[in-house]
Design an enzyme around this catalytic site. Structure first.
Site, PDB file in Angstrom:
ATOM      1  N   ARG A  65     -13.419  -9.921   9.540  1.00 63.44           N
ATOM      2  CA  ARG A  65     -12.817 -11.256   9.478  1.00 63.44           C
ATOM      3  C   ARG A  65     -11.513 -11.265  10.267  1.00 63.44           C
ATOM      4  O   ARG A  65     -10.983 -10.208  10.621  1.00 63.44           O
ATOM      5  CB  ARG A  65     -12.552 -11.654   8.023  1.00 63.44           C
ATOM      6  CG  ARG A  65     -11.709 -10.661   7.254  1.00 63.44           C
ATOM      7  CD  ARG A  65     -11.043 -11.255   6.027  1.00 63.44           C
ATOM      8  NE  ARG A  65     -11.870 -11.933   5.050  1.00 63.44           N
ATOM      9  CZ  ARG A  65     -12.459 -11.380   3.983  1.00 63.44           C
ATOM     10  NH1 ARG A  65     -12.344 -10.090   3.774  1.00 63.44           N
ATOM     11  NH2 ARG A  65     -13.139 -12.104   3.130  1.00 63.44           N
ATOM     12  N   HIS A  90      -7.605 -12.031  10.088  1.00 66.30           N
ATOM     13  CA  HIS A  90      -6.559 -12.116   9.069  1.00 66.30           C
ATOM     14  C   HIS A  90      -5.391 -12.976   9.547  1.00 66.30           C
ATOM     15  O   HIS A  90      -5.139 -13.079  10.750  1.00 66.30           O
ATOM     16  CB  HIS A  90      -6.055 -10.719   8.702  1.00 66.30           C
ATOM     17  CG  HIS A  90      -7.061  -9.890   7.964  1.00 66.30           C
ATOM     18  ND1 HIS A  90      -8.021  -9.142   8.618  1.00 66.30           N
ATOM     19  CD2 HIS A  90      -7.272  -9.718   6.634  1.00 66.30           C
ATOM     20  CE1 HIS A  90      -8.786  -8.539   7.710  1.00 66.30           C
ATOM     21  NE2 HIS A  90      -8.358  -8.867   6.503  1.00 66.30           N
ATOM     22  N   SER A 111     -12.896  -5.220   4.196  1.00 60.49           N
ATOM     23  CA  SER A 111     -12.635  -3.779   4.309  1.00 60.49           C
ATOM     24  C   SER A 111     -13.547  -3.019   3.360  1.00 60.49           C
ATOM     25  O   SER A 111     -13.588  -3.304   2.170  1.00 60.49           O
ATOM     26  CB  SER A 111     -11.188  -3.461   3.923  1.00 60.49           C
ATOM     27  OG  SER A 111     -10.300  -4.216   4.688  1.00 60.49           O
ATOM     28  N   ASN A 124      -7.481   0.968  -3.401  1.00 54.93           N
ATOM     29  CA  ASN A 124      -6.250   1.728  -3.678  1.00 54.93           C
ATOM     30  C   ASN A 124      -5.535   1.139  -4.889  1.00 54.93           C
ATOM     31  O   ASN A 124      -5.691  -0.036  -5.196  1.00 54.93           O
ATOM     32  CB  ASN A 124      -5.313   1.693  -2.455  1.00 54.93           C
ATOM     33  CG  ASN A 124      -4.939   0.283  -2.030  1.00 54.93           C
ATOM     34  OD1 ASN A 124      -5.683  -0.385  -1.307  1.00 54.93           O
ATOM     35  ND2 ASN A 124      -3.799  -0.193  -2.506  1.00 54.93           N
ATOM     36  N   GLU A 177       2.812  -4.132  -0.368  1.00 53.79           N
ATOM     37  CA  GLU A 177       3.903  -4.600  -1.213  1.00 53.79           C
ATOM     38  C   GLU A 177       4.905  -3.487  -1.515  1.00 53.79           C
ATOM     39  O   GLU A 177       4.604  -2.306  -1.396  1.00 53.79           O
ATOM     40  CB  GLU A 177       3.347  -5.118  -2.557  1.00 53.79           C
ATOM     41  CG  GLU A 177       2.467  -6.340  -2.412  1.00 53.79           C
ATOM     42  CD  GLU A 177       1.163  -6.068  -1.677  1.00 53.79           C
ATOM     43  OE1 GLU A 177       0.568  -4.983  -1.901  1.00 53.79           O
ATOM     44  OE2 GLU A 177       0.760  -6.904  -0.857  1.00 53.79           O
TER      45      GLU A 177
HETATM   46  I1  8IG Z   1      -7.651  -2.709   1.277  1.00 54.60           I
HETATM   47  O1  8IG Z   1      -2.595  -2.761  -1.861  1.00 54.60           O
HETATM   48  C1  8IG Z   1      -5.925  -3.408   0.664  1.00 54.60           C
HETATM   49  N1  8IG Z   1      -5.459  -4.545   1.157  1.00 54.60           N
HETATM   50  N2  8IG Z   1      -1.467  -6.722   0.163  1.00 54.60           N
HETATM   51  N3  8IG Z   1      -2.032  -4.707  -0.862  1.00 54.60           N
HETATM   52  C2  8IG Z   1      -2.321  -5.712   0.021  1.00 54.60           C
HETATM   53  N4  8IG Z   1      -3.427  -5.732   0.735  1.00 54.60           N
HETATM   54  C3  8IG Z   1      -4.288  -4.727   0.567  1.00 54.60           C
HETATM   55  C4  8IG Z   1      -4.064  -3.672  -0.303  1.00 54.60           C
HETATM   56  C5  8IG Z   1      -2.866  -3.663  -1.067  1.00 54.60           C
HETATM   57  N5  8IG Z   1      -5.113  -2.839  -0.220  1.00 54.60           N
END
Ligand code: 8IG
Length: 270
Positions: free
Chosen positions: A84, A86, A32, A227, A185
């Site tokens: 990719r 997941h 990403s 983030n 989460e």
């Molecule tokens: I971009 O804050 C991305 N992928 N689990 N948590 C999880 N996956 C993510 C996050 C995140 N940000």
């Protein structure tokens, strides 16, 4: 040979035929936010859609481009995977690590795994690139089956991390926790992950790193913080934030890759 190994070998030979490259040097998996950084890497010899090669599944997520490119970058033959598969797509762990196995079959001795992730460290805001020092695999699964007791003590090569740190200057290192997703989460889970020693959280990379090590490749992992993890920032998490962070960092990430790929290639050759 298993069917997945055969598909990896067949995909690699199709890439070899089209590119005219008998053995690629370095693979890069663009996560990403990273796909646009691929444009900085040099001359594209050929490109495939995932559906044109055995064993790949079409990407499902906006912002995951889904292309496989052979790139000539100076002396280095790079195999780049833009996007990719997941674990949350539910095609199984074999599909998650197929790119890694194709890279190994295509001759790559080293692999750079990139991702976008959440940060558990208030000093690392969105836009911060972080080298992965180690991981915590919280997926409950492994890409390996049978009595394949692979040593992961130095999974994210200390030597390559040092080379990257010298090249990049001041880039921090952290522990990446892979969760299955696709949900982000809860704040309580982020508190748990911090106590476990995680600095970064995401939904990729650890399983691929394990498969890469099992295939004998050197592994470099680089996360782009897109983030603040849940409860660490100001508001809710959303996917657009992730895409925006990647787009605004694309130029820097491109420079980042162009400076480390030659180092990684040289070390893979020795
Ligand atoms: I971009 O804050 C991305 N992928 N689990 N948590 C999880 N996956 C993510 C996050 C995140 N940000």
């Amino acid at each position: 040979m298993t069917m997945t190994d055969r598909m990896a070998r067949d995909a690699a030979s199709m890439i070899g035929n089209d590119s005219g490259v008998a053995a690629h040097d370095v693979a890069i998996v663009m996560g990403s936010g990273w796909s646009r950084a691929a444009e900085a890497l040099g001359h594209m010899r050929c490109e495939f859609r995932p559906t044109e090669l055995p064993g790949f599944v079409a990407p499902a997520v906006a912002g995951h481009a889904g292309r496989i490119r052979s790139i000539s970058f100076g002396d280095t033959d790079v195999l780049a995977f833009l996007g990719r598969t997941h674990l949350y797509e539910n095609h199984g762990v074999g599909a998650v690590v197929h790119s890694v196995r194709v890279a190994a079959a295509a001759g790559c001795r080293a692999i750079v795994l990139t991702n976008g992730c959440g940060s558990l460290n208030p000093d690392w805001p969105p836009g911060t690139p972080v080298l992965i020092r180690d991981h915590i695999n919280l997926t409950g699964t492994s890409p390996l089956v049978g009595a394949d007791f692979v040593d992961l003590t130095d999974l994210y090569s200390a030597e390559l991390r040092e080379l990257c740190r010298n090249e990049l200057g001041g880039v921090p290192e952290g522990v990446y926790a892979q969760l299955p997703g696709p949900h982000y989460e809860t704040p309580a889970e982020i508190t748990m992950l911090r106590r476990m020693g995680a600095d970064l959280v995401g939904m990729s990379t650890a399983l691929e790193a394990i498969a890469a090590r099992a295939a004998g490749m050197s592994v470099v992992g680089i996360s782009l913080v897109t983030n603040a993890a849940a409860g660490m920032g100001t508001g809710a998490l959303d996917h657009q934030e992730v895409i925006d962070a990647g787009q605004s960092a694309a130029g820097r990430l491109g420079e980042f890759l162009t400076s480390i790929v030659p180092c990684v290639a040289t070390s893979g050759r020795s």
